[in-house]
Scaffold this active site. Structure first.
Site, short mmCIF file in Angstrom:
data_model
loop_
_atom_site.label_atom_id
_atom_site.label_comp_id
_atom_site.label_asym_id
_atom_site.label_seq_id
_atom_site.Cartn_x
_atom_site.Cartn_y
_atom_site.Cartn_z
CE1 TYR A 55 -3.81 -1.12 -0.35
CE2 TYR A 55 -3.35 -2.79 1.72
CZ TYR A 55 -4.60 -2.21 0.94
OH TYR A 55 -5.77 -3.34 0.49
CG ASN A 122 -12.92 -2.33 0.69
OD1 ASN A 122 -11.59 -3.33 1.50
ND2 ASN A 122 -12.77 -1.25 -0.19
CG HIS A 125 -5.73 -4.82 -2.91
ND1 HIS A 125 -5.29 -3.65 -3.40
CD2 HIS A 125 -5.07 -5.63 -4.42
CE1 HIS A 125 -4.72 -3.75 -4.31
NE2 HIS A 125 -4.02 -4.62 -4.69
CD GLU A 136 -0.67 -4.83 -6.17
OE1 GLU A 136 -2.22 -5.16 -6.62
OE2 GLU A 136 -1.71 -3.65 -6.12
P1 IDP Z 1 -9.21 0.13 -3.85
O1 IDP Z 1 -9.11 -0.65 -2.82
O2 IDP Z 1 -10.84 0.34 -4.24
O3 IDP Z 1 -8.45 0.15 -4.81
P2 IDP Z 1 -7.88 2.17 -2.27
O4 IDP Z 1 -8.42 3.93 -2.88
O5 IDP Z 1 -6.81 2.06 -3.21
O6 IDP Z 1 -9.21 1.25 -2.63
O7 IDP Z 1 -7.63 2.13 -1.05
C1 IDP Z 1 -7.17 0.70 -0.79
C2 IDP Z 1 -7.67 0.89 0.68
O8 IDP Z 1 -7.62 1.57 1.73
C3 IDP Z 1 -8.89 0.53 0.25
O9 IDP Z 1 -9.68 -0.45 -0.31
C4 IDP Z 1 -10.15 0.53 1.53
O10 IDP Z 1 -9.79 -0.76 2.40
C5 IDP Z 1 -8.97 1.93 2.58
N1 IDP Z 1 -9.29 3.11 1.98
C6 IDP Z 1 -9.32 3.90 1.09
N2 IDP Z 1 -9.61 5.05 1.77
C7 IDP Z 1 -10.48 4.92 2.44
C8 IDP Z 1 -10.50 6.33 3.31
O11 IDP Z 1 -11.05 7.26 2.81
N3 IDP Z 1 -11.01 6.10 4.70
C9 IDP Z 1 -10.73 4.79 5.01
N4 IDP Z 1 -10.60 3.62 4.33
C10 IDP Z 1 -9.45 3.91 3.31
MG MG Z 2 -6.54 0.65 -5.03
#
Ligand code: IDP
Ligand code: MG
Length: 144
Positions: A55, A122, A125, A136
């Site tokens: 990350y 969520n 990934h 990755e």
């Molecule tokens: P993605 O998983 O949909 O690609 P990313 O923006 O890459 O989303 O963010 C990585 C992970 O970080 C997300 O899947 C989520 O678990 C967490 N995350 C992203 N944005 C936020 C936020 O604004 N608040 C809390 N957790 C977040």
């Molecule tokens: Mg992402």
């Protein structure tokens, strides 16, 4: 195989919330039902070092420490899947980041919700570009 250079690979993770909720099989089922091929599957608890690398693009953001802590809180299922346009295809299967508004029919939309935590749980990934996928996959599966 004449079309080998068109075939693409992506890194998928079933995050610790997905494993705790018993949804690893459901995620794999959706990946396979879509038609993608499983290349590697490994259940493991990742180190914070690996997760900070994974990350790295989010380093310094307010949720970064919570994200790494969450991702290290239990085993993840690391998966490499293969198929033409699998990077984009799995991102569509996963749905958008926020599970509350992710489209019904997607993994996050069907199976996820907001739990009121500092980091968004969520379930999955998926790599977001060919460059991310290569980086990755090399991190999680150096043998591939
Ligand atoms: P993605 O998983 O949909 O690609 P990313 O923006 O890459 O989303 O963010 C990585 C992970 O970080 C997300 O899947 C989520 O678990 C967490 N995350 C992203 N944005 C936020 C936020 O604004 N608040 C809390 N957790 C977040
Ligand atoms: Mg992402």
């Amino acid at each position: 195989m004449t079309d080998a250079q068109q075939t693409e690979r992506t890194l998928i993770l079933v995050k610790p919330d997905g494993i705790r909720r018993g949804l690893a099989g459901e995620v794999l089922r959706r990946v396979e039902a879509k038609g993608y091929l499983l290349v590697a599957v490994d259940l493991r608890t990742a180190t914070t070092e690996l997760l900070e690398e994974h990350y790295a693009e989010h380093a310094g953001k307010p949720f970064f420490d919570s994200l790494v802590e969450f991702m290290a809180s239990g085993p993840v299922l690391a998966v490499v899947a293969e198929g033409n346009r699998v990077i984009e295809g799995f991102r569509v299967l996963a749905g958008t980041t926020e599970p509350t508004t992710a489209a019904p029919g997607s993994i996050r939309g069907d199976l996820g919700r907001d739990w009121g935590l500092g980091v968004t749980h969520n379930l999955v990934h998926g790599s977001d570009s060919p460059e991310s996928a290569a980086r990755e996959i090399a991190l999680w599966f150096p043998v591939l």
